[in-house]
Design a protein around this motif. Structure first.
Motif, short mmCIF file in Angstrom:
data_model
loop_
_atom_site.label_atom_id
_atom_site.label_comp_id
_atom_site.label_asym_id
_atom_site.label_seq_id
_atom_site.Cartn_x
_atom_site.Cartn_y
_atom_site.Cartn_z
N LEU A 49 0.86 -1.19 0.00
CA LEU A 49 0.00 0.00 0.00
C LEU A 49 0.90 1.24 0.00
CD1 LEU A 49 -3.21 0.03 0.36
CD2 LEU A 49 -2.71 1.15 2.51
N CYS A 50 0.36 2.35 -0.46
CA CYS A 50 1.08 3.62 -0.57
C CYS A 50 2.03 3.89 0.62
CB CYS A 50 0.01 4.71 -0.63
SG CYS A 50 0.64 6.36 -0.39
N PRO A 51 3.34 4.09 0.35
CA PRO A 51 4.29 4.35 1.44
C PRO A 51 4.02 5.65 2.20
CG PRO A 51 5.43 3.98 -0.67
CD PRO A 51 3.97 4.06 -0.97
N HIS A 52 3.37 6.62 1.53
CA HIS A 52 2.99 7.87 2.19
C HIS A 52 2.07 7.56 3.37
CE1 HIS A 52 0.14 11.60 1.78
NE2 HIS A 52 0.99 11.79 2.75
N VAL A 53 1.03 6.80 3.08
CA VAL A 53 0.04 6.44 4.08
C VAL A 53 0.68 5.58 5.18
CG1 VAL A 53 -1.86 4.78 4.26
CG2 VAL A 53 -2.05 6.74 2.72
N LYS A 54 1.53 4.64 4.78
CA LYS A 54 2.14 3.76 5.79
C LYS A 54 3.07 4.55 6.70
CE LYS A 54 3.75 0.39 3.28
NZ LYS A 54 4.39 -0.86 2.90
N ASP A 78 -8.18 5.17 -2.10
CA ASP A 78 -8.50 4.08 -1.18
C ASP A 78 -7.48 3.98 -0.05
OD1 ASP A 78 -10.31 1.97 -0.54
OD2 ASP A 78 -8.65 0.62 -0.91
N ALA A 79 -6.19 4.28 -0.38
CA ALA A 79 -5.16 4.20 0.66
C ALA A 79 -5.48 5.18 1.80
CB ALA A 79 -3.80 4.51 0.05
N MET A 80 -5.96 6.37 1.46
CA MET A 80 -6.31 7.36 2.49
C MET A 80 -7.51 6.90 3.33
SD MET A 80 -4.65 10.02 3.25
CE MET A 80 -3.14 10.74 2.69
N ARG A 81 -8.45 6.24 2.67
CA ARG A 81 -9.61 5.71 3.43
C ARG A 81 -9.12 4.71 4.48
NH1 ARG A 81 -12.15 6.59 -1.55
NH2 ARG A 81 -11.58 4.62 -2.50
N GLY A 207 4.88 14.98 -9.56
CA GLY A 207 4.50 13.68 -9.01
C GLY A 207 3.57 13.86 -7.83
N ASN A 208 3.61 12.91 -6.89
CA ASN A 208 2.66 12.99 -5.79
C ASN A 208 3.32 13.55 -4.52
OD1 ASN A 208 4.14 10.62 -5.54
ND2 ASN A 208 2.39 9.29 -5.88
N VAL A 209 4.04 12.70 -3.79
CA VAL A 209 4.53 13.12 -2.47
C VAL A 209 6.06 13.08 -2.48
CG1 VAL A 209 4.51 12.50 -0.03
CG2 VAL A 209 2.42 12.28 -1.38
N PHE A 294 7.27 9.33 -8.36
CA PHE A 294 6.04 8.76 -7.79
C PHE A 294 6.36 7.85 -6.64
CE2 PHE A 294 5.26 8.97 -12.39
CZ PHE A 294 4.33 9.98 -12.35
N LEU A 295 5.37 7.71 -5.78
CA LEU A 295 5.49 6.69 -4.75
C LEU A 295 4.99 5.37 -5.30
CD1 LEU A 295 4.30 8.57 -1.57
CD2 LEU A 295 6.62 8.17 -2.37
N LYS A 296 5.63 4.30 -4.86
CA LYS A 296 5.18 2.97 -5.23
C LYS A 296 3.70 2.79 -4.87
CE LYS A 296 9.42 0.46 -4.39
NZ LYS A 296 10.14 -0.33 -3.41
N PHE A 297 3.01 2.00 -5.62
CA PHE A 297 1.63 1.57 -5.33
C PHE A 297 0.62 2.72 -5.34
CE2 PHE A 297 4.45 -1.10 -2.54
CZ PHE A 297 4.55 -2.16 -3.43
N CYS A 298 0.97 3.87 -5.95
CA CYS A 298 -0.03 4.95 -6.07
C CYS A 298 -0.79 4.73 -7.37
CB CYS A 298 0.65 6.32 -6.05
SG CYS A 298 -0.54 7.66 -6.33
N ASP A 299 -1.94 4.10 -7.25
CA ASP A 299 -2.71 3.75 -8.45
C ASP A 299 -3.10 4.95 -9.30
OD1 ASP A 299 -2.48 1.12 -7.83
OD2 ASP A 299 -4.43 0.97 -6.85
S1 SF4 Z 1 -3.07 9.68 -4.09
FE1 SF4 Z 1 -1.33 8.27 -4.22
S2 SF4 Z 1 0.32 9.20 -2.96
FE2 SF4 Z 1 -1.61 10.21 -2.44
S3 SF4 Z 1 -2.29 9.07 -0.63
FE3 SF4 Z 1 -3.31 8.18 -2.44
S4 SF4 Z 1 -2.01 6.46 -3.06
FE4 SF4 Z 1 -0.79 7.78 -1.64
#
Ligand code: SF4
Length: 348
Positions: A49-54, A78-81, A207-209, A294-299
């Protein structure tokens, strides 16, 4: 109560309504996926799952969030949920704000209605009476803050403020109330500008984070000048505020939904729009090449990447794609690839 004495509410997404959080009597504090903590998120979340969230969950489990009254989570993916669920299981109070996937009037109205409910809930927590004019005042402060940050961003783009310093500034102000944040930007703008390196290669980053100032320092040390950037944890985290008269929640909703979108937001009228948006931003910035981080697993980003790759390829702009996991090590391992990319751009 002064800004620094306000109780704090955490957030972890560039779509969080910061003026609303402050108008409800809290100082918004961004929880960034930085630092070294024991890997414990696996108690609640799947490993892929998203490393940001983890990482922010690891910080919560390690009691590294400071004195927070709670977290405002945005339903961005979904990762944020799942992160919201895990924080609750950790005993941290959370407020969950639904975020429309598209812009447009119906989405604006829906997001405004959800924010009105959130405002009521937050005011109940702080004990303040809900007051729409207070929200308007805070929106004006955040509008000025956005414009001030744009001045620092322009300096960064021109090479007279390092990208490392700009990112450190963004990280600092994302954990401060607007007035304190403005003072911090003014302090940095008051420092002597650095002399731009005429040999540095202008690159556009997106990118994202990507919040680690040392990662920007490494990219600069390879010979790049960051001439433009678009990250959730960078200059995109603040929105320009709509100044017109009328319902403050609608104006705030429109301001947030109309700012440059991240990959989780879609424009149904322009399904491939993100590719053209990245191309335009890179071209306007005068970039010789583009680095995507990008972070891994960011769909959401993985799904849009083919469109971006194609748009840049059609325009003849070289692209380097890096994948990170919110550790300093992951960008460090990319040094050789970044150096080779910049050498290629120099010769182009
Ligand atoms: S959008 Fe991508 S980087 Fe941002 S929280 Fe969701 S999965 Fe993680």
């Amino acid at each position: 109560m002064t800004g620094s004495n306000l109780p704090k509410l955490g957030y972890a997404c560039a779509y969080a309504p910061l003026p609303l959080i402050e108008a409800a009597g809290f100082a918004p504090k961004r929880i960034l996926p930085l630092g070294d903590f024991p890997d414990q998120a696996g108690r609640y979340l799947h490993d892929t799952l998203c490393p940001h969230v983890k990482k922010i969950l690891d910080r919560a489990i390690s009691n590294d969030l400071g004195d927070l009254k709670g977290m405002v989570f945005i339903n961005s993916c979904d990762a944020m949920r799942r992160c919201n669920d895990a924080f609750r299981r950790e005993g941290i109070e959370t407020f969950f704000l639904d975020l429309p996937v598209t812009g447009g009037e119906r989405s604006t109205a829906r997001y405004a209605a959800d924010m009105r409910t959130l405002y009521g809930d937050l005011c109940e927590l702080s004990g303040l009476a809900p007051d729409e004019s207070r929200l308007s005042e805070k929106m004006a402060e955040y509008g000025e803050l956005h414009d001030l940050l744009e001045k620092a961003r322009t300096r960064r783009d021109q090479g007279s403020l390092s990208a490392e310093k700009f990112q450190a500034l963004v990280n600092t102000i994302s954990a401060l109330p607007a007035k304190d944040a403005a003072a911090e930007i003014n302090r940095v703008l008051g420092e002597a500008p650095q002399t731009p390196d005429p040999k540095a290669v202008p690159v556009y980053l997106f990118g994202n984070v990507f919040p680690d100032p040392l990662a920007f320092s490494m990219i600069e040390s390879c010979g790049a000048r960051v001439c433009g950037e678009d990250f959730c944890t960078g200059s995109r985290f603040l929105a320009p505020m709509q100044e017109s008269e009328g319902d403050a929640f609608i104006r705030l909703s429109r301001s947030i939904l109309e700012k440059p979108p991240c990959a989780r937001t879609l424009d149904p009228a322009r399904p491939g729009g993100i590719g053209q948006d990245v191309l335009k931003a890179a071209t306007d910035a005068g970039a010789k090449g583009v680095i995507a981080q990008f972070l891994k697993f960011c769909d959401p980003y993985l799904a849009r990447m083919p469109l971006i790759r194609q748009a840049l390829k059609d325009a003849g702009i070289p692209l380097l794609v890096l994948e990170g996991d919110c550790t300093q090590g992951s960008i460090g391992q990319s040094r050789t690839r970044i150096e080779a990319f910049l050498e290629m751009l120099k010769d182009a």
